[in-house]
Design a protein around this motif. Structure first.
Motif, PDB file in Angstrom:
ATOM      1  N   CYS A  35      78.216  54.543 105.245  1.00 31.75           N
ATOM      2  CA  CYS A  35      76.954  55.286 105.412  1.00 31.75           C
ATOM      3  C   CYS A  35      76.600  55.400 106.898  1.00 31.75           C
ATOM      4  O   CYS A  35      76.735  54.430 107.649  1.00 31.75           O
ATOM      5  N   LEU A  36      76.189  56.603 107.303  1.00 29.57           N
ATOM      6  CA  LEU A  36      75.736  56.830 108.684  1.00 29.57           C
ATOM      7  C   LEU A  36      74.318  57.377 108.631  1.00 29.57           C
ATOM      8  O   LEU A  36      73.985  58.147 107.717  1.00 29.57           O
ATOM      9  N   THR A  37      73.489  56.985 109.604  1.00 28.22           N
ATOM     10  CA  THR A  37      72.133  57.554 109.647  1.00 28.22           C
ATOM     11  C   THR A  37      71.746  57.925 111.078  1.00 28.22           C
ATOM     12  O   THR A  37      72.258  57.356 112.037  1.00 28.22           O
ATOM     13  N   ALA A  38      70.827  58.904 111.178  1.00 25.82           N
ATOM     14  CA  ALA A  38      70.270  59.288 112.487  1.00 25.82           C
ATOM     15  C   ALA A  38      68.855  59.797 112.274  1.00 25.82           C
ATOM     16  O   ALA A  38      68.400  59.938 111.126  1.00 25.82           O
ATOM     17  N   ASN A  39      68.205  60.087 113.380  1.00 27.11           N
ATOM     18  CA  ASN A  39      66.828  60.580 113.315  1.00 27.11           C
ATOM     19  C   ASN A  39      66.797  62.110 113.319  1.00 27.11           C
ATOM     20  O   ASN A  39      66.421  62.743 112.342  1.00 27.11           O
ATOM     21  N   ARG A  40      67.301  62.738 114.439  1.00 27.72           N
ATOM     22  CA  ARG A  40      67.233  64.197 114.569  1.00 27.72           C
ATOM     23  C   ARG A  40      68.540  64.842 115.035  1.00 27.72           C
ATOM     24  O   ARG A  40      68.688  66.056 114.996  1.00 27.72           O
ATOM     25  N   ILE A  59      69.632  61.688 107.277  1.00 30.75           N
ATOM     26  CA  ILE A  59      68.923  62.087 108.503  1.00 30.75           C
ATOM     27  C   ILE A  59      67.435  61.969 108.230  1.00 30.75           C
ATOM     28  O   ILE A  59      66.950  62.400 107.167  1.00 30.75           O
ATOM     29  N   ASP A  60      66.708  61.347 109.175  1.00 31.02           N
ATOM     30  CA  ASP A  60      65.301  61.004 108.929  1.00 31.02           C
ATOM     31  C   ASP A  60      64.351  62.193 109.130  1.00 31.02           C
ATOM     32  O   ASP A  60      63.149  62.009 109.185  1.00 31.02           O
ATOM     33  N   SER A  61      64.903  63.399 109.274  1.00 31.63           N
ATOM     34  CA  SER A  61      64.066  64.588 109.474  1.00 31.63           C
ATOM     35  C   SER A  61      64.395  65.569 108.347  1.00 31.63           C
ATOM     36  O   SER A  61      65.404  66.290 108.427  1.00 31.63           O
ATOM     37  N   SER A  66      69.133  70.917 105.424  1.00 26.13           N
ATOM     38  CA  SER A  66      69.928  72.109 105.069  1.00 26.13           C
ATOM     39  C   SER A  66      70.948  72.417 106.169  1.00 26.13           C
ATOM     40  O   SER A  66      72.089  72.809 105.887  1.00 26.13           O
ATOM     41  N   ASP A  67      70.557  72.201 107.407  1.00 19.75           N
ATOM     42  CA  ASP A  67      71.485  72.401 108.529  1.00 19.75           C
ATOM     43  C   ASP A  67      72.667  71.423 108.420  1.00 19.75           C
ATOM     44  O   ASP A  67      73.835  71.803 108.563  1.00 19.75           O
ATOM     45  N   SER A  82      66.148  60.880 100.523  1.00 21.75           N
ATOM     46  CA  SER A  82      64.872  60.168 100.710  1.00 21.75           C
ATOM     47  C   SER A  82      65.149  58.748 101.193  1.00 21.75           C
ATOM     48  O   SER A  82      66.240  58.212 100.977  1.00 21.75           O
ATOM     49  N   LYS A  83      64.129  58.177 101.829  1.00 16.78           N
ATOM     50  CA  LYS A  83      64.277  56.800 102.323  1.00 16.78           C
ATOM     51  C   LYS A  83      64.465  55.833 101.154  1.00 16.78           C
ATOM     52  O   LYS A  83      65.184  54.850 101.260  1.00 16.78           O
ATOM     53  N   LYS A  84      63.827  56.161 100.026  1.00 12.77           N
ATOM     54  CA  LYS A  84      63.952  55.306  98.843  1.00 12.77           C
ATOM     55  C   LYS A  84      65.421  55.257  98.405  1.00 12.77           C
ATOM     56  O   LYS A  84      65.969  54.185  98.103  1.00 12.77           O
TER      57      LYS A  84
END
Ligand code: NDP
Ligand code: MG
Length: 383
Positions: A35-40, A59-61, A66-67, A82-84
């Motif tokens: 799993c990878l995560t980022a903000n923007r 992605i937190d945004s 969709s992009d 979702s964060k959940k």
């Protein structure tokens, strides 16, 4: 040899995230990125997904989902919406280790979530430790420090502190080590963003310039290793080759050294208790002279802030972290001067203690209250 380890990287598009992926790139047989995560930063995140093919990405945004979908349509990676859902996946048996590499207080919630779900946490996000030290301490056996000094202490003493008299965290001293204090009023954002040795995200680069980074690291070491505050020392070492020193009761000392490149502590944390190639060579001690000096506490009150906060309470560590984060944000927006970062933190120390912080909800709540008060102070006296 190491069996393949399933990892999640929280904040994969940042400086630590990219260094972690570089170590994985050099050791593909040992790690599966789940799993990878980022903000923007949707472009870098998509590039990482296309290369590492994780099972999940977040992605937190929400407006960028969709992009992201378009950019990774060739992969089988699922987008977590979702964060959940992210929390569910982080807690699932699919993930063994979580690299906590988000910046600032944004890392608190998910780092805590990984710890309470018994994941091994490779902790770069020192701010979450400063904010929730009394809570995170309970999960210490599952935390491997990534911060170079703490990783270094961990390498030297592992989990046993027997016979240690004190530890020394080294500090580069940042770009303003030689600058006279009378010139501090002229420090600009661009000047402060140029670190002499390390290439890092913006927030920690400013923290290095103010030496608030070392302040946070003293508190981080206090909670990670259980030393008394007076047994955690700081030594200026401008070359950043030696990362920590352990002094034993008998007058003998040991230290750990390497070139200043985060791939080295990250590879240690990833492979612990074994070792793998970090992709970097050993350091040649004949390459240059190493120098050391005592920190100038007049120029940099930050180090004193750490001891004062630890003498007071966990609330004061929370206040100090919040005041610093808000002040750095204002400095980066060029709304306040460099010196006012120190002044804002100092003023915030007068805020009263709240309740005892022994669970994460109370900690988050107290943090919100303190931030509102700190913003009031800034609006009234500094803007
Ligand atoms: P960066 O600013 O380079 O990267 C931060 C990462 O966190 C990015 O992936 C960013 O995503 C993500 N992120 C930021 N805010 C949020 C948010 N609100 N929600 C979700 N994700 C978010 O920071 P660094 O890599 O330099 O530092 C990360 C942590 O490691 C910090 O706590 C720092 O103190 C610590 N550390 C860093 C060292 C270094 O050498 N860099 C050394 C030792 C410790 P996006 O790119 O989309 O904005
Ligand atoms: Mg460090």
């Amino acid at each position: 040899m190491i069996l393949s380890k399933n990892i999640a990287i929280l904040g994969s598009t940042g400086s630590i995230g990219n260094s972690t992926l570089e170590v994985v790139r050099n050791n593909p047989m040992f790690f599966k990125v789940v799993c990878l995560t980022a903000n923007r930063n949707v472009n870098d995140l998509a590039r990482q997904v296309n290369e590492f093919k994780p099972n999940y990405v977040y992605i937190d945004s929400p407006e960028l989902i969709s992009d992201l979908k378009l950019k990774i349509h060739d992969t089988e990676t699922k987008i977590i919406e979702s964060k959940k859902d992210l929390c569910e996946i982080l807690a699932s048996p699919e993930i063994e280790s979580v690299v906590s590499a988000m910046s600032g207080s944004s890392g608190l919630f998910l780092t805590n979530h990984a710890l309470v779900n018994n994941k091994q946490v490779l902790l770069a996000n020192k701010e979450s430790m400063v904010m929730a030290g009394p809570i995170f301490k309970k999960f210490k056996h599952n935390i491997i420090p990534v911060d170079s000094e703490h990783n270094s202490v961990f390498q030297l003493i592992d989990r046993s502190v027997d016979f240690v008299s004190n530890i020394v965290l080294t500090a580069s001293g940042g770009p303003f080590r030689e600058l006279p204090i009378s010139e501090f009023k002229n420090i600009t954002k661009d000047m402060a963003l140029k670190h002499p040795n390390w290439s890092m995200g913006e927030k920690i680069t400013i923290d290095s310039a103010t030496m608030m980074n070392k302040c946070l690291e003293i508190i981080e070491a206090f909670y990670l290793f259980d030393f008394e505050p007076e047994d955690i020392d700081v030594l200026i070492h401008p070359e950043s080759i030696i990362h920590s020193i352990i002094n034993f009761l008998d007058g003998s000392s040991i230290c750990q050294f390497s070139e200043p490149n985060m791939q080295i502590p990250i590879s240690y944390a990833l492979a612990y208790p074994q070792r793998i190639s970090s992709g970097r060579p050993s350091y040649d001690l004949a390459a240059k002279s190493l120098t050391f000096q005592k920190p100038d506490l007049k120029k940099f009150p930050s180090i004193t802030f750490a001891y004062n906060a630890l003498k007071n309470s966990a609330n004061h560590c929370l206040i100090l972290n919040a005041a610093n984060e808000i002040a750095v944000d204002n400095f980066l927006q060029q709304k306040i001067s460099f010196n006012n970062i120190f002044n804002i933190i100092s003023d915030s120390f007068d805020l009263p203690d709240n309740e005892i912080l022994d669970n994460i909800d109370d900690t988050v709540h107290a943090d919100e209250l303190y931030r509102a008060k700190i913003n009031e102070i800034i609006n009234k006296y500094y803007l």
